[in-house]
Design a protein around this motif. Structure first.
Motif, PDB file in Angstrom:
ATOM      1  N   CYS A  95       0.725  -1.187  -0.075  1.00 47.16           N
ATOM      2  CA  CYS A  95       0.096   0.157   0.075  1.00 47.16           C
ATOM      3  C   CYS A  95       0.968   1.426  -0.165  1.00 47.16           C
ATOM      4  CB  CYS A  95      -0.832   0.218   1.140  1.00 47.16           C
ATOM      5  SG  CYS A  95      -1.756   1.421   1.202  1.00 47.16           S
ATOM      6  N   VAL A  96       0.694   2.148  -0.900  1.00 49.23           N
ATOM      7  CA  VAL A  96       1.580   3.479  -1.231  1.00 49.23           C
ATOM      8  C   VAL A  96       0.205   4.614  -1.027  1.00 49.23           C
ATOM      9  CG1 VAL A  96       3.041   4.636  -2.376  1.00 49.23           C
ATOM     10  CG2 VAL A  96       2.946   2.380  -2.596  1.00 49.23           C
ATOM     11  N   ASP A  97       0.627   5.356   0.056  1.00 47.85           N
ATOM     12  CA  ASP A  97      -0.336   6.451   0.367  1.00 47.85           C
ATOM     13  C   ASP A  97       0.742   7.824   0.011  1.00 47.85           C
ATOM     14  OD1 ASP A  97      -2.886   5.446   1.080  1.00 47.85           O
ATOM     15  OD2 ASP A  97      -1.789   4.980   2.877  1.00 47.85           O
ATOM     16  N   ARG A  98       0.197   8.392  -0.965  1.00 48.32           N
ATOM     17  CA  ARG A  98       0.911   9.687  -1.194  1.00 48.32           C
ATOM     18  C   ARG A  98      -0.166  11.012  -1.115  1.00 48.32           C
ATOM     19  NH1 ARG A  98       2.742  11.194  -7.315  1.00 48.32           N
ATOM     20  NH2 ARG A  98       2.928  13.394  -7.369  1.00 48.32           N
ATOM     21  N   ARG A  99       0.426  11.878  -0.131  1.00 47.40           N
ATOM     22  CA  ARG A  99      -0.528  12.950   0.212  1.00 47.40           C
ATOM     23  C   ARG A  99       0.229  14.469   0.150  1.00 47.40           C
ATOM     24  NH1 ARG A  99      -1.819   9.302   3.823  1.00 47.40           N
ATOM     25  NH2 ARG A  99      -0.171   9.822   5.344  1.00 47.40           N
ATOM     26  N   SER A 100      -0.215  15.272  -0.686  1.00 52.50           N
ATOM     27  CA  SER A 100       0.133  16.581  -0.835  1.00 52.50           C
ATOM     28  C   SER A 100      -0.265  17.501   0.397  1.00 52.50           C
ATOM     29  CB  SER A 100      -0.070  17.172  -2.467  1.00 52.50           C
ATOM     30  OG  SER A 100       0.564  16.427  -3.163  1.00 52.50           O
ATOM     31  N   GLY A 105       4.220  20.640   1.425  1.00 51.93           N
ATOM     32  CA  GLY A 105       5.157  19.363   1.397  1.00 51.93           C
ATOM     33  C   GLY A 105       4.375  18.190   1.037  1.00 51.93           C
ATOM     34  N   LEU A 106       5.332  16.887   1.073  1.00 52.49           N
ATOM     35  CA  LEU A 106       4.717  15.806   0.296  1.00 52.49           C
ATOM     36  C   LEU A 106       4.977  14.721   1.404  1.00 52.49           C
ATOM     37  CD1 LEU A 106       3.351  14.172  -2.078  1.00 52.49           C
ATOM     38  CD2 LEU A 106       5.541  13.777  -2.850  1.00 52.49           C
ATOM     39  N   GLU A 107       3.868  13.897   1.644  1.00 51.37           N
ATOM     40  CA  GLU A 107       4.088  12.886   2.643  1.00 51.37           C
ATOM     41  C   GLU A 107       3.867  11.456   1.947  1.00 51.37           C
ATOM     42  OE1 GLU A 107       2.858  12.909   6.900  1.00 51.37           O
ATOM     43  OE2 GLU A 107       1.295  11.869   5.987  1.00 51.37           O
ATOM     44  N   VAL A 108       4.627  10.499   2.061  1.00 51.26           N
ATOM     45  CA  VAL A 108       4.388   9.454   1.485  1.00 51.26           C
ATOM     46  C   VAL A 108       4.336   8.112   2.702  1.00 51.26           C
ATOM     47  CG1 VAL A 108       5.296   7.534  -0.147  1.00 51.26           C
ATOM     48  CG2 VAL A 108       5.282  10.047  -0.624  1.00 51.26           C
ATOM     49  N   GLU A 109       3.509   7.368   2.536  1.00 57.61           N
ATOM     50  CA  GLU A 109       3.281   6.144   3.519  1.00 57.61           C
ATOM     51  C   GLU A 109       3.431   4.720   2.741  1.00 57.61           C
ATOM     52  OE1 GLU A 109       0.266   6.420   6.585  1.00 57.61           O
ATOM     53  OE2 GLU A 109       1.305   8.346   7.272  1.00 57.61           O
ATOM     54  N   ILE A 110       4.323   4.047   3.038  1.00 63.00           N
ATOM     55  CA  ILE A 110       4.532   2.780   2.428  1.00 63.00           C
ATOM     56  C   ILE A 110       4.317   1.612   3.472  1.00 63.00           C
ATOM     57  CG2 ILE A 110       6.112   1.261   1.132  1.00 63.00           C
ATOM     58  CD1 ILE A 110       7.812   3.982   0.544  1.00 63.00           C
ATOM     59  N   THR A 111       3.227   0.766   3.162  1.00 58.19           N
ATOM     60  CA  THR A 111       3.230  -0.502   3.950  1.00 58.19           C
ATOM     61  C   THR A 111       3.060  -1.652   3.368  1.00 58.19           C
ATOM     62  OG1 THR A 111       1.730   1.034   5.325  1.00 58.19           O
ATOM     63  CG2 THR A 111       1.402  -1.408   5.656  1.00 58.19           C
ATOM     64  N   VAL A 112       3.847  -2.739   3.740  1.00 56.80           N
ATOM     65  CA  VAL A 112       3.871  -4.047   3.183  1.00 56.80           C
ATOM     66  C   VAL A 112       3.490  -4.921   4.285  1.00 56.80           C
ATOM     67  CG1 VAL A 112       5.252  -5.903   1.967  1.00 56.80           C
ATOM     68  CG2 VAL A 112       5.846  -3.489   1.588  1.00 56.80           C
ATOM     69  N   THR A 113       2.542  -5.751   4.058  1.00 61.68           N
ATOM     70  CA  THR A 113       1.880  -6.692   4.948  1.00 61.68           C
ATOM     71  C   THR A 113       2.040  -8.250   4.362  1.00 61.68           C
ATOM     72  OG1 THR A 113      -0.338  -6.444   3.820  1.00 61.68           O
ATOM     73  CG2 THR A 113       0.285  -5.223   5.861  1.00 61.68           C
ATOM     74  N   CYS A 161       6.462   2.619   6.815  1.00 58.41           N
ATOM     75  CA  CYS A 161       7.341   3.778   7.067  1.00 58.41           C
ATOM     76  C   CYS A 161       6.813   5.013   6.153  1.00 58.41           C
ATOM     77  CB  CYS A 161       8.691   3.608   6.411  1.00 58.41           C
ATOM     78  SG  CYS A 161       8.632   3.609   4.578  1.00 58.41           S
ATOM     79  N   ARG A 162       7.114   6.200   6.805  1.00 58.09           N
ATOM     80  CA  ARG A 162       6.829   7.236   6.236  1.00 58.09           C
ATOM     81  C   ARG A 162       7.912   8.177   5.662  1.00 58.09           C
ATOM     82  NH1 ARG A 162       5.048  10.155  10.640  1.00 58.09           N
ATOM     83  NH2 ARG A 162       3.063   9.000  10.495  1.00 58.09           N
ATOM     84  N   LEU A 163       7.983   8.767   4.493  1.00 56.41           N
ATOM     85  CA  LEU A 163       8.721   9.839   4.147  1.00 56.41           C
ATOM     86  C   LEU A 163       8.118  11.098   3.849  1.00 56.41           C
ATOM     87  CD1 LEU A 163      10.231   7.343   1.034  1.00 56.41           C
ATOM     88  CD2 LEU A 163      11.244   7.983   3.225  1.00 56.41           C
ATOM     89  N   THR A 164       8.747  12.135   4.165  1.00 50.47           N
ATOM     90  CA  THR A 164       8.134  13.431   3.800  1.00 50.47           C
ATOM     91  C   THR A 164       9.344  14.385   3.094  1.00 50.47           C
ATOM     92  OG1 THR A 164       8.781  13.985   6.015  1.00 50.47           O
ATOM     93  CG2 THR A 164       6.819  13.339   6.071  1.00 50.47           C
ATOM     94  N   ARG A 165       8.769  15.228   2.272  1.00 51.54           N
ATOM     95  CA  ARG A 165       9.654  16.086   1.759  1.00 51.54           C
ATOM     96  C   ARG A 165       8.998  17.417   1.537  1.00 51.54           C
ATOM     97  NH1 ARG A 165      12.300  12.156   1.971  1.00 51.54           N
ATOM     98  NH2 ARG A 165      13.887  11.483   0.502  1.00 51.54           N
ATOM     99  N   THR A 170       3.500  24.585   9.765  1.00 49.62           N
ATOM    100  CA  THR A 170       3.852  26.029   9.809  1.00 49.62           C
ATOM    101  C   THR A 170       4.547  26.398  11.206  1.00 49.62           C
ATOM    102  OG1 THR A 170       1.802  26.531  10.864  1.00 49.62           O
ATOM    103  CG2 THR A 170       1.951  26.956   8.359  1.00 49.62           C
ATOM    104  N   ASP A 171       4.512  25.275  11.784  1.00 47.61           N
ATOM    105  CA  ASP A 171       5.508  25.425  13.340  1.00 47.61           C
ATOM    106  C   ASP A 171       6.822  25.083  13.150  1.00 47.61           C
ATOM    107  OD1 ASP A 171       5.222  22.925  13.278  1.00 47.61           O
ATOM    108  OD2 ASP A 171       4.112  22.627  15.095  1.00 47.61           O
ATOM    109  N   GLY A 172       7.458  24.848  11.912  1.00 52.10           N
ATOM    110  CA  GLY A 172       8.672  24.563  11.834  1.00 52.10           C
ATOM    111  C   GLY A 172       9.266  23.254  12.094  1.00 52.10           C
ATOM    112  N   THR A 173       8.177  22.241  12.233  1.00 43.94           N
ATOM    113  CA  THR A 173       8.407  20.860  12.656  1.00 43.94           C
ATOM    114  C   THR A 173       8.423  20.050  11.148  1.00 43.94           C
ATOM    115  OG1 THR A 173       6.324  20.260  12.789  1.00 43.94           O
ATOM    116  CG2 THR A 173       7.504  20.874  14.763  1.00 43.94           C
ATOM    117  N   HIS A 174       9.549  19.924  10.455  1.00 38.55           N
ATOM    118  CA  HIS A 174       9.915  19.566   9.156  1.00 38.55           C
ATOM    119  C   HIS A 174       9.676  20.373   8.266  1.00 38.55           C
ATOM    120  CE1 HIS A 174      11.489  16.045   7.284  1.00 38.55           C
ATOM    121  NE2 HIS A 174      10.737  16.194   6.529  1.00 38.55           N
TER     122      HIS A 174
END
Length: 174
Positions: A95-100, A105-113, A161-165, A170-174
Protein backbone atom coordinates in the motif's frame (compact mmCIF):
# COMPACT_ATOMS: atom_id res chain seq x y z
CA UNK A 1 -0.01 -14.61 -12.65
CA UNK A 2 -2.20 -11.49 -12.54
CA UNK A 3 -2.11 -9.29 -9.47
CA UNK A 4 -5.04 -7.36 -8.10
CA UNK A 5 -4.33 -3.62 -8.06
CA UNK A 6 -6.48 -0.72 -7.04
CA UNK A 7 -5.95 2.95 -6.52
CA UNK A 8 -8.03 5.88 -5.44
CA UNK A 9 -7.63 9.64 -5.51
CA UNK A 10 -9.36 12.38 -3.65
CA UNK A 11 -9.34 14.31 -6.95
CA UNK A 12 -9.36 13.33 -10.60
CA UNK A 13 -5.97 12.11 -11.74
CA UNK A 14 -3.87 9.05 -12.28
CA UNK A 15 -5.39 5.63 -11.89
CA UNK A 16 -4.18 2.14 -12.61
CA UNK A 17 -5.98 0.17 -15.25
CA UNK A 18 -7.17 -2.93 -13.38
CA UNK A 19 -6.82 -5.21 -16.39
CA UNK A 20 -3.45 -4.14 -17.78
CA UNK A 21 -1.91 -2.79 -14.57
CA UNK A 22 -0.51 0.15 -16.52
CA UNK A 23 -0.98 3.79 -15.53
CA UNK A 24 -3.85 5.56 -17.18
CA UNK A 25 -4.31 9.31 -16.71
CA UNK A 26 -7.40 11.40 -17.01
CA UNK A 27 -6.52 14.07 -19.60
CA UNK A 28 -5.28 17.28 -17.99
CA UNK A 29 -4.92 15.73 -14.54
CA UNK A 30 -1.60 13.95 -13.98
CA UNK A 31 -0.22 12.40 -10.83
CA UNK A 32 2.08 15.39 -10.29
CA UNK A 33 -0.77 17.87 -9.82
CA UNK A 34 -0.83 19.93 -6.65
CA UNK A 35 -3.05 18.86 -3.77
CA UNK A 36 -5.02 15.72 -3.10
CA UNK A 37 -4.08 12.23 -2.15
CA UNK A 38 -3.46 8.98 -3.97
CA UNK A 39 -3.56 5.47 -2.52
CA UNK A 40 -2.27 2.48 -4.44
CA UNK A 41 -2.88 -1.04 -3.13
CA UNK A 42 -1.53 -4.07 -4.95
CA UNK A 43 -0.91 -7.74 -4.30
CA UNK A 44 2.72 -8.75 -4.66
CA UNK A 45 3.81 -12.13 -5.99
CA UNK A 46 5.02 -14.48 -3.29
CA UNK A 47 8.46 -15.11 -4.72
CA UNK A 48 11.70 -13.47 -5.79
CA UNK A 49 9.82 -11.03 -8.08
CA UNK A 50 8.06 -9.38 -5.10
CA UNK A 51 10.68 -6.63 -4.78
CA UNK A 52 10.70 -5.85 -8.51
CA UNK A 53 6.89 -5.63 -8.70
CA UNK A 54 6.86 -3.46 -5.57
CA UNK A 55 9.49 -1.05 -6.98
CA UNK A 56 7.51 -0.71 -10.21
CA UNK A 57 4.27 -0.04 -8.32
CA UNK A 58 5.96 2.68 -6.23
CA UNK A 59 7.30 4.28 -9.42
CA UNK A 60 3.72 4.49 -10.73
CA UNK A 61 2.30 5.80 -7.44
CA UNK A 62 5.01 8.45 -7.12
CA UNK A 63 5.27 9.44 -10.78
CA UNK A 64 6.24 13.09 -11.06
CA UNK A 65 7.87 13.40 -7.62
CA UNK A 66 11.45 14.49 -7.09
CA UNK A 67 14.08 11.91 -8.00
CA UNK A 68 15.60 11.50 -4.52
CA UNK A 69 12.18 10.79 -2.96
CA UNK A 70 11.40 8.23 -5.66
CA UNK A 71 14.82 6.57 -5.24
CA UNK A 72 14.43 6.35 -1.44
CA UNK A 73 10.86 5.04 -1.72
CA UNK A 74 11.82 2.39 -4.28
CA UNK A 75 14.77 1.19 -2.16
CA UNK A 76 12.72 1.04 1.03
CA UNK A 77 9.87 -0.75 -0.72
CA UNK A 78 12.28 -3.26 -2.22
CA UNK A 79 13.68 -4.02 1.23
CA UNK A 80 10.25 -4.36 2.84
CA UNK A 81 8.96 -6.63 0.05
CA UNK A 82 12.10 -8.77 0.20
CA UNK A 83 11.74 -9.15 3.96
CA UNK A 84 8.06 -10.08 3.59
CA UNK A 85 8.89 -12.79 1.07
CA UNK A 86 11.93 -14.09 2.94
CA UNK A 87 10.35 -14.15 6.40
CA UNK A 88 6.60 -14.24 5.88
CA UNK A 89 3.85 -16.20 4.23
CA UNK A 90 1.44 -15.14 1.49
CA UNK A 91 -0.42 -12.98 0.81
CA UNK A 92 1.97 -10.06 0.31
CA UNK A 93 0.26 -6.68 -0.11
CA UNK A 94 1.76 -3.27 -0.84
CA UNK A 95 0.00 0.00 0.00
CA UNK A 96 1.40 3.40 -1.02
CA UNK A 97 -0.30 6.57 0.26
CA UNK A 98 0.78 9.85 -1.31
CA UNK A 99 -0.52 13.09 0.21
CA UNK A 100 0.27 16.62 -0.87
CA UNK A 101 0.18 18.99 2.07
CA UNK A 102 -1.32 22.46 1.83
CA UNK A 103 1.85 23.84 3.45
CA UNK A 104 3.82 22.74 0.38
CA UNK A 105 5.14 19.35 1.43
CA UNK A 106 4.63 15.79 0.30
CA UNK A 107 4.08 12.82 2.60
CA UNK A 108 4.41 9.22 1.42
CA UNK A 109 3.49 6.20 3.54
CA UNK A 110 4.54 2.74 2.40
CA UNK A 111 3.12 -0.41 4.00
CA UNK A 112 3.91 -4.03 3.17
CA UNK A 113 1.94 -6.78 4.87
CA UNK A 114 2.28 -10.54 4.74
CA UNK A 115 0.48 -13.56 6.11
CA UNK A 116 2.71 -13.80 9.19
CA UNK A 117 5.65 -15.90 10.22
CA UNK A 118 6.53 -18.26 13.01
CA UNK A 119 9.75 -16.46 14.02
CA UNK A 120 9.47 -13.27 16.05
CA UNK A 121 10.70 -10.19 14.20
CA UNK A 122 13.36 -7.91 15.67
CA UNK A 123 12.07 -4.79 17.39
CA UNK A 124 15.01 -2.81 16.02
CA UNK A 125 17.31 -3.19 13.04
CA UNK A 126 20.03 -5.76 13.65
CA UNK A 127 23.61 -4.52 13.56
CA UNK A 128 24.94 -5.35 10.13
CA UNK A 129 28.27 -7.00 9.70
CA UNK A 130 30.68 -5.84 7.01
CA UNK A 131 30.78 -9.26 5.32
CA UNK A 132 27.08 -10.19 5.63
CA UNK A 133 25.22 -10.72 2.36
CA UNK A 134 21.84 -9.95 3.91
CA UNK A 135 20.32 -8.46 7.03
CA UNK A 136 20.59 -4.77 6.18
CA UNK A 137 16.98 -4.16 5.12
CA UNK A 138 15.68 -2.58 8.32
CA UNK A 139 18.93 -0.64 8.76
CA UNK A 140 18.33 0.91 5.32
CA UNK A 141 14.68 1.64 6.15
CA UNK A 142 15.68 3.31 9.42
CA UNK A 143 18.32 5.41 7.67
CA UNK A 144 16.03 6.67 4.88
CA UNK A 145 12.56 6.92 6.47
CA UNK A 146 11.34 9.72 8.71
CA UNK A 147 9.39 7.15 10.74
CA UNK A 148 8.88 3.40 10.54
CA UNK A 149 7.44 0.47 12.46
CA UNK A 150 7.28 -3.30 12.29
CA UNK A 151 4.33 -5.12 13.82
CA UNK A 152 4.19 -8.90 13.95
CA UNK A 153 1.50 -11.33 14.89
CA UNK A 154 0.46 -14.92 14.34
CA UNK A 155 -1.69 -13.95 11.36
CA UNK A 156 0.34 -11.21 9.76
CA UNK A 157 3.28 -8.87 9.72
CA UNK A 158 3.02 -5.16 8.89
CA UNK A 159 6.07 -3.08 7.95
CA UNK A 160 5.31 0.63 7.58
CA UNK A 161 7.31 3.78 6.94
CA UNK A 162 6.79 7.47 6.21
CA UNK A 163 8.84 9.71 3.94
CA UNK A 164 8.30 13.47 3.91
CA UNK A 165 9.66 16.18 1.67
CA UNK A 166 9.20 19.91 1.89
CA UNK A 167 7.36 21.83 4.59
CA UNK A 168 4.59 19.93 6.32
CA UNK A 169 3.61 22.35 9.05
CA UNK A 170 3.77 26.04 9.84
CA UNK A 171 5.39 25.53 13.26
CA UNK A 172 8.76 24.53 11.77
CA UNK A 173 8.52 20.81 12.52
CA UNK A 174 9.99 19.54 9.25
Amino acid sequence: MRHRTSTSRSRLGSVLDHDTERPACVPGHGPADDGGATTLITDLPYGPKAAEVARDAVAVALHGTEADLLDDARLITSELATNAFASGRPPLVLCVDRRSQTAGGLEVEITVTDGGCSDPAPSSPPASEEEAESGRGLVIVEALADAWSLTTGAHGTRAWCRLTRGRLSTDGTH
